[in-house]
Design a protein around this motif. Structure first.
Motif, PDB file in Angstrom:
ATOM      1  N   ARG A 212       0.832  -1.203   0.000  1.00 11.79           N
ATOM      2  CA  ARG A 212       0.000   0.000   0.000  1.00 11.79           C
ATOM      3  C   ARG A 212       0.863   1.247   0.000  1.00 11.79           C
ATOM      4  O   ARG A 212       0.506   2.265  -0.623  1.00 11.79           O
ATOM      5  CB  ARG A 212      -0.936  -0.020   1.207  1.00 11.79           C
ATOM      6  N   LEU A 213       2.000   1.174   0.688  1.00  8.67           N
ATOM      7  CA  LEU A 213       2.927   2.308   0.701  1.00  8.67           C
ATOM      8  C   LEU A 213       3.490   2.552  -0.698  1.00  8.67           C
ATOM      9  O   LEU A 213       3.633   3.701  -1.129  1.00  8.67           O
ATOM     10  CB  LEU A 213       4.061   2.048   1.693  1.00  8.67           C
ATOM     11  N   ASP A 214       3.793   1.479  -1.418  1.00 11.20           N
ATOM     12  CA  ASP A 214       4.290   1.616  -2.796  1.00 11.20           C
ATOM     13  C   ASP A 214       3.261   2.325  -3.678  1.00 11.20           C
ATOM     14  O   ASP A 214       3.608   3.200  -4.490  1.00 11.20           O
ATOM     15  CB  ASP A 214       4.612   0.239  -3.384  1.00 11.20           C
ATOM     16  N   GLU A 215       2.000   1.940  -3.516  1.00 14.44           N
ATOM     17  CA  GLU A 215       0.934   2.561  -4.305  1.00 14.44           C
ATOM     18  C   GLU A 215       0.805   4.044  -3.940  1.00 14.44           C
ATOM     19  O   GLU A 215       0.627   4.890  -4.824  1.00 14.44           O
ATOM     20  CB  GLU A 215      -0.389   1.840  -4.047  1.00 14.44           C
ATOM     21  N   TYR A 216       0.902   4.325  -2.648  1.00 11.38           N
ATOM     22  CA  TYR A 216       0.837   5.720  -2.195  1.00 11.38           C
ATOM     23  C   TYR A 216       1.993   6.522  -2.786  1.00 11.38           C
ATOM     24  O   TYR A 216       1.804   7.663  -3.247  1.00 11.38           O
ATOM     25  CB  TYR A 216       0.887   5.795  -0.671  1.00 11.38           C
TER      26      TYR A 216
END
Length: 223
Positions: free
Chosen positions: A169-173
């Motif tokens: 999710r951090l990568d997507e953010y």
């Protein structure tokens, strides 16, 4: 710390606790995430109030000398403002860890298991700061730790299954955040990241101690 600052810190801790509960108890996840989002929005509103017209914060920088001498504080002000606003986005995206822990999580995701010292060296953060972030991530079940079998003096941290989901999710953010900051750079008419890199390079080449005038040693004054 001001009363307002203390209040924000307390509320921030409550958000972290609620995120932890959402992570550990899926059946209440949606409910606690909703509460956490509401609290995060309150933090943003409090921070915005600090930066409102006529506030003491503005008075602090009224003097031209202070505005320049406290450039480092203004950088911290910017960091705190961005973190408080981004916290809402984290909640919206189901990211249960504090914004401040992001770089530590990212490093473990990209670099693999590592000790506190190794993470601190890569991020160039104080050892104590990274250690505190890892404690927080451990409480949220995002990371776990183990003793290195080849060197039992070394403790390494690694992502749990929950941690891998959070890292994704951090990568997507990060992809979205890069575009958002690109838009901010256009508003500013300059690349903020580049300016910060240039400033840090300049200070690494010639530190603050070399930029201040050397005081005359006692007893060395010419008569």
């Amino acid at each position: 710390m001001s009363a307002l600052g203390t209040g924000v810190a307390i509320v921030s801790s409550s958000v972290s606790a609620l995120r932890s509960l959402a992570c550990q108890t899926p059946q209440f996840g949606q409910f606690t995430q909703h509460i956490a989002q509401s609290i995060a929005q309150t933090i943003a509103q409090l921070t915005a109030y600090c930066y409102g017209e006529g506030m003491t914060h503005r008075d602090f920088y009224h003097d031209a000398v202070i505005r320049k001498a406290y450039t480092a504080k203004k950088l911290l002000d910017l960091a705190f403002l961005i973190q408080s606003q981004v916290a809402q986005i984290y909640v919206r995206k189901g990211m249960v860890f504090p914004v401040a822990c992001s770089s530590t999580l990212l490093q473990l995701s990209k670099g693999g298991p590592a000790s506190v010292t190794e993470v601190a060296r890569v991020l160039q953060h104080p050892h104590q700061t990274v250690a505190q972030h890892l404690v927080t991530l451990d409480k949220l079940k995002i990371v776990d730790k183990r003793t290195d079998e080849s060197d039992r003096r070394r403790t390494e941290y690694f992502l749990t299954e929950i941690g891998k989901i959070q890292a994704s999710r951090l990568d997507e953010y990060n992809l979205e955040a890069a575009e958002v900051f690109d838009g901010l750079n256009k508003d500013l008419g300059a690349d903020l990241g580049d300016i910060l890199d240039i400033a840090m390079s300049a200070l690494n080449a010639r530190g603050m101690a070399d930029r201040f005038p050397n005081p005359t040693a006692p007893g060395s004054e010419k008569s």
